[in-house]
Design a protein around this motif. Structure first.
Motif, PDB file in Angstrom:
ATOM      1  N   GLU A   1      35.280 -57.510 -22.586  1.00  0.00           N
ATOM      2  CA  GLU A   1      35.182 -57.311 -21.384  1.00  0.00           C
ATOM      3  C   GLU A   1      33.279 -57.480 -20.431  1.00  0.00           C
ATOM      4  O   GLU A   1      32.435 -57.126 -21.454  1.00  0.00           O
ATOM      5  N   ASN A   2      33.345 -58.168 -20.142  1.00  0.00           N
ATOM      6  CA  ASN A   2      31.370 -58.674 -18.966  1.00  0.00           C
ATOM      7  C   ASN A   2      31.937 -56.986 -18.398  1.00  0.00           C
ATOM      8  O   ASN A   2      32.040 -56.917 -17.420  1.00  0.00           O
ATOM      9  N   ALA A   3      30.192 -56.658 -19.492  1.00  0.00           N
ATOM     10  CA  ALA A   3      29.773 -55.598 -18.233  1.00  0.00           C
ATOM     11  C   ALA A   3      28.639 -55.034 -18.300  1.00  0.00           C
ATOM     12  O   ALA A   3      27.301 -56.330 -18.633  1.00  0.00           O
ATOM     13  N   LYS A   4      28.610 -54.276 -16.923  1.00  0.00           N
ATOM     14  CA  LYS A   4      26.933 -53.638 -16.577  1.00  0.00           C
ATOM     15  C   LYS A   4      26.832 -52.212 -17.148  1.00  0.00           C
ATOM     16  O   LYS A   4      27.380 -51.574 -16.677  1.00  0.00           O
ATOM     17  N   LEU A   5      26.345 -51.662 -18.657  1.00  0.00           N
ATOM     18  CA  LEU A   5      26.416 -50.453 -18.556  1.00  0.00           C
ATOM     19  C   LEU A   5      25.299 -50.050 -18.477  1.00  0.00           C
ATOM     20  O   LEU A   5      25.337 -48.859 -17.913  1.00  0.00           O
ATOM     21  N   ASP A   6      23.705 -50.211 -18.077  1.00  0.00           N
ATOM     22  CA  ASP A   6      23.040 -49.758 -17.554  1.00  0.00           C
ATOM     23  C   ASP A   6      22.915 -49.739 -15.858  1.00  0.00           C
ATOM     24  O   ASP A   6      23.109 -50.965 -15.556  1.00  0.00           O
ATOM     25  N   PRO A   7      22.446 -48.638 -15.423  1.00  0.00           N
ATOM     26  CA  PRO A   7      22.815 -48.334 -14.239  1.00  0.00           C
ATOM     27  C   PRO A   7      22.093 -49.881 -12.897  1.00  0.00           C
ATOM     28  O   PRO A   7      20.399 -50.191 -13.703  1.00  0.00           O
TER      29      PRO A   7
END
Length: 327
Positions: free
Chosen positions: A301-307
């Motif tokens: 999964e491509n993600a942006k985990l830091d807000p």
């Protein structure tokens, strides 16, 4: 086994360096089918949430062009179908804005779980569902609300045998009840040769800032006993089994290849590639929590985990290309 991988203190991570994990489906030493995942940096281009309804002749007539059809899919839900002369195909349901199928030369590369429901209410489990405006558990419902909403088609195009559809999701009463912000998300999907490409643009149209996390929760069709993930060199590993708020660093300092076996693999996360776009990748298989299904897929999964924090009128863009490897 559960791992969280981050760049080591000595690792080099630059904005122009691609993070390219490979998912190899087959024996550990001889790939049968695989994928390259990388940020898509030069896209040519290349959503109002309402209850999902059956496809209308207006939608079909307005947006259907060469290489793109809008039909009624499972449960009568509207589905956009793309195809090109390279024998690549994909399907995107407007409910959830989820890609449910991607075929290269007739071979299905994505997985939709057999327990998936096409009722226009629940998220469709499988394919490439959205996690927005929250990844995982948190202040609102698991993985946010974008996968529960009906997206709308706003544009289609086909230049140089590159069929492209752009969907849009905007805030509504349902979304504001749990996340009280005004926003617009545009999501473009296109086929370029054998490649599946996406672009996601989140814009703040409110008068106050907001923060979000997000992911494309991609399910790849695979026999879990024969899957390896490579390209993870230089990443720190942290043990998340059992799941804890603060993962403990493991004895491994880097990871060049991860083999996934049905009797040991629970959850792992892999981080990051290009900081200005999708900065993280999550590697996941549910193992015995879904013992009837876990053997048939692996999620990368491509993600942006830091807000991400957007000020009014600001936007954030993430692009992705997924390429099938040669057999």
């Amino acid at each position: 086994m559960a791992l969280l991988c981050k760049p080591g203190f000595g690792a080099t991570t630059t904005l122009n360096k691609e993070f390219v994990p490979r998912v190899c489906v087959g024996s550990r030493h001889q790939s049968v089918v695989g994928f390259r995942l990388r940020p898509f940096s030069n896209a040519r281009l290349c959503v109002r949430a309402t209850q999902s309804t059956s496809v209308s002749t207006g939608i079909s007539g307005q947006f259907a062009i060469a290489g793109i059809n809008v039909d009624a899919g499972e449960g009568g839900l509207p589905v956009v179908k793309l195809h090109n002369k390279q024998k690549s195909e994909c399907q995107i349901y407007l409910h959830g804005g989820v890609i449910t199928s991607w075929k290269s030369k007739g071979k299905e590369l994505l997985h939709v779980r057999p327990d998936a429901v096409f009722d226009g209410v629940k998220p469709i489990s499988g394919g490439v569902p959205h996690c927005f405006p929250q990844f995982g558990p948190g202040a609102i419902q698991q993985h946010g609300f974008a996968r529960n909403c009906s997206w709308e088609v706003v544009a289609t195009s086909n230049e140089d045998d590159t069929p492209c559809v752009t969907l849009r999701l905007v805030d509504n009463e349902y979304s504001r009840a749990m996340w009280n912000f005004k926003f617009v998300v545009k999501y473009s999907v296109w086929l370029q040769g054998d490649n599946l490409c996406t672009e996601m643009i989140v814009k703040n149209v409110d008068e106050k800032p907001f923060s979000f996390t997000t992911a494309l929760h991609t399910y790849f069709k695979a026999d879990i006993k024969g899957v390896t993930v490579t390209g993870l060199n230089g990443l720190k590993c942290f043990d998340k089994d059992p799941v804890t708020k603060e993962p403990v660093q493991s004895s491994e300092d880097s990871l060049s290849e991860l083999a996934i076996y049905s009797w040991v693999f629970h959850l792992s996360e892999v981080v990051p590639f290009v900081a200005c776009r999708w900065s993280d990748a999550v590697l996941w298989n549910p193992y015995m929590t879904m013992k009837l299904y876990y053997k048939d897929f692996v999620c990368v999964e491509n993600a942006k985990l830091d807000p991400v924090t957007l000020q009014p009128r600001d936007s954030w863009t993430a692009k992705l290309t997924i390429s099938p490897l040669s057999e």
